[in-house]
Scaffold this motif. Structure first.
Motif, PDB file in Angstrom:
ATOM      1  N   LEU A 189      -0.761   3.075   5.730  1.00  0.00           N
ATOM      2  CA  LEU A 189      -1.652   2.250   6.864  1.00  0.00           C
ATOM      3  C   LEU A 189      -0.604   1.972   7.936  1.00  0.00           C
ATOM      4  O   LEU A 189       0.504   1.847   7.758  1.00  0.00           O
ATOM      5  N   LEU A 208      -6.550   0.677  -2.918  1.00  0.00           N
ATOM      6  CA  LEU A 208      -6.082  -0.538  -1.863  1.00  0.00           C
ATOM      7  C   LEU A 208      -6.802  -1.882  -2.218  1.00  0.00           C
ATOM      8  O   LEU A 208      -6.310  -2.749  -2.057  1.00  0.00           O
ATOM      9  N   ALA A 232       1.054  -1.229  -0.057  1.00  0.00           N
ATOM     10  CA  ALA A 232      -0.002  -0.174  -0.117  1.00  0.00           C
ATOM     11  C   ALA A 232       0.762   1.452  -0.112  1.00  0.00           C
ATOM     12  O   ALA A 232       0.633   2.223  -0.834  1.00  0.00           O
ATOM     13  N   ILE A 243      -0.358   4.784  -0.470  1.00  0.00           N
ATOM     14  CA  ILE A 243      -1.345   4.689   0.846  1.00  0.00           C
ATOM     15  C   ILE A 243      -0.533   4.371   2.153  1.00  0.00           C
ATOM     16  O   ILE A 243       0.221   3.496   2.158  1.00  0.00           O
TER      17      ILE A 243
END
Length: 496
Positions: free
Chosen positions: A449, A484, A442, A447
């Motif tokens: 996380l 995602l 990710a 992204i």
């Protein structure tokens, strides 16, 4: 004369952009000095005449003369009238001379203290510097009333003038301490007065102070399991023994404190437990207060994002319920306003104000006065409350939007645990996918996380992610959720 390679080294030093702020003669002087230190120029070796070197470098003779004069003054070269300039015999006594050139691939063994080693291996605390999708704990800053902040800051300069450019008291500006005390007393039910408030740069600094002032290395502290990683790392770095206590739907299982080994303190995030989002039940709050009084222990209460509660009124803080003054209350404006503000605070029991303030002077001395005075006006003028109310509505909508997007696009992979407050949502993996691989993949896709497994101190854990929803609009989150989804589908195909 210099060898060709040595002359090119000097030219490279002159052309290096990182040295652009240095004058020409200083760049030449430092380049020649480095050649001497590296052993490239041996003792007694003649340097080129200043006129010759100036011509080779395309500079004036005065520039080279200035460089040679400084090298002579520092003892690196000898200047003999009628003979020229030579590398001084003094350089033979320089420790490690020539080792850089001869053993360039070898580095001295790193020797750190046990505390330093713990900090290094712990990796420090990672802040998400750019608000990429789902970075937890990152607020929305595009809605911040910047013009109001600028106006208030101008008022500070107009009123205080150059006085605002000086040090502030280590405990913090009295105006801000009064504003904080009034706010947490009214909104959080805290027992706060200006003389009990210590202004800091962050809640992380507060945790570091608690770890070093309240406990000695080797002593135990109870922590939630899972736990906020910044607290765990601060306690580990101080050499404390962290004893994990399980968390359920009503927060930390406080009854376990009586069954476990003794500890000098307990760390809690009672308003919105990090990362589960649960709220510590009232009976457990009262029980932990009784435990602290009986054991003469401390309660460290981190109220990191209590402003953002979406279902009814937030529960009063533990500190306000504690008649025995065993609770240290920690708050921050990083989440409620903007990360770059760097202002946090502690509300302390009276007997801890002086020890904590003195200890704070050993870290960074004080917080910058201009942001403190501006923030005080921002709070007193009602702007802080108005901004929090606005963002509370925005964040509630975004929380609901993220929950819906997960159900729509990721229902086969993630199970959201919709929190009643805060700025992030824990989501459990429902497929046999590696959490670490998912986080890494990710990240490569843009992204951010935070893996849940890394937040557990015990071997019992649930795999998944903590997903921030505050900093992005529903449309922005939808784009990221779809991305995602592709990441998790690819990992799932890889494992099946």
């Amino acid at each position: 004369m210099f060898k060709h390679a040595q002359l090119e080294t000097v030219k490279a030093w002159m052309a290096e952009p990182a040295h652009g702020a240095l004058s020409l003669h200083v760049r030449i002087q430092r380049a020649v000095r480095q050649l001497i230190l590296d052993g490239a120029l041996d003792v007694g070796r003649p340097l080129p005449p200043s006129r010759t070197l100036a011509k080779s470098l395309g500079v004036s003779r005065d520039t080279v003369e200035a460089a040679y004069s400084q090298l002579h003054g520092e003892g690196f070269i000898d200047r003999r009238v009628g003979s020229g300039s030579f590398v001084s015999e003094q350089v033979q006594r320089l420790p490690g001379r020539g080792l850089v050139r001869r053993t360039a691939t070898r580095r001295p063994q790193l020797r750190l203290s046990q505390r330093g080693h713990a900090m290094l291996t712990g990796g420090g605390v990672h802040d998400f510097l750019v608000p990429r999708a789902f970075a937890p704990g990152v607020p929305e800053t595009r809605n911040f009333p910047l013009h109001t902040w600028e106006r208030l800051q101008r008022q500070v300069f107009k009123e205080y003038g150059t006085q605002a450019l000086l040090h502030s008291p280590p405990q913090g500006m009295e105006l801000l301490r009064r504003a904080i005390a009034d706010y947490v007393s009214l909104e959080r039910g805290a027992r706060a007065t200006p003389d009990r408030v210590l202004v800091l740069t962050s809640s992380q600094q507060a945790l570091t102070l608690c770890a070093s002032v309240l406990l000695d290395a080797g002593e135990s502290i109870f922590i939630e399991d899972p736990v906020y990683h910044g607290a765990r790392k601060a306690f580990d770095a101080a050499g404390l023994t962290c004893v994990p206590v399980p968390v359920d739907g009503e927060g930390m299982q406080v009854e376990r404190l009586h069954a476990e080994q003794t500890a000098r303190a307990v760390f809690l995030t009672p308003s919105h437990q990090f990362p589960t989002g649960t709220t510590l039940a009232l009976d457990r709050r009262l029980a932990v207060i009784e435990w602290a009084q009986r054991e003469k222990a401390w309660i460290i209460e981190d109220d990191y994002d209590s402003e953002f509660h979406y279902a009814g009124k937030p529960t009063a803080c533990v500190q306000g319920l504690d008649p025995h003054e065993r609770t240290i209350y920690i708050g921050t404006f990083t989440k409620s306003l903007f990360p770059g503000l760097r202002i946090g605070y502690m509300v302390l029991p009276p007997q801890l104000v002086q020890p904590m303030t003195v200890a704070r002077t050993l870290l960074d001395g004080h917080s910058a006065p201009i942001p403190q005075l501006t923030l005080a006006r921002f709070i007193e003028g009602g702007h802080f409350g108005a901004h929090v109310r606005t963002m509370r509505t925005v964040y509630a909508q975004r929380r609901n939007a993220l929950a819906g997007l997960i159900q729509k696009y990721l229902s086969g992979y993630l199970e959201p645990r919709v929190p009643t407050g805060g700025m992030q949502m824990p989501c459990l993996l429902t497929k046999d996918i590696s959490e670490a691989e998912a986080v890494a993949s990710a990240c490569r896709a843009g992204i951010d996380l935070l893996g849940l497994t890394t937040l557990y101190a015990s071997c019992k854990h649930e795999a998944g992610f903590l997903m921030g929803f505050a900093a992005h609009t529903p449309g922005e989150m939808e784009v990221a959720v779809k991305k995602l989804s592709s990441v998790l589908r690819a990992l799932n195909r890889k494992t099946t």
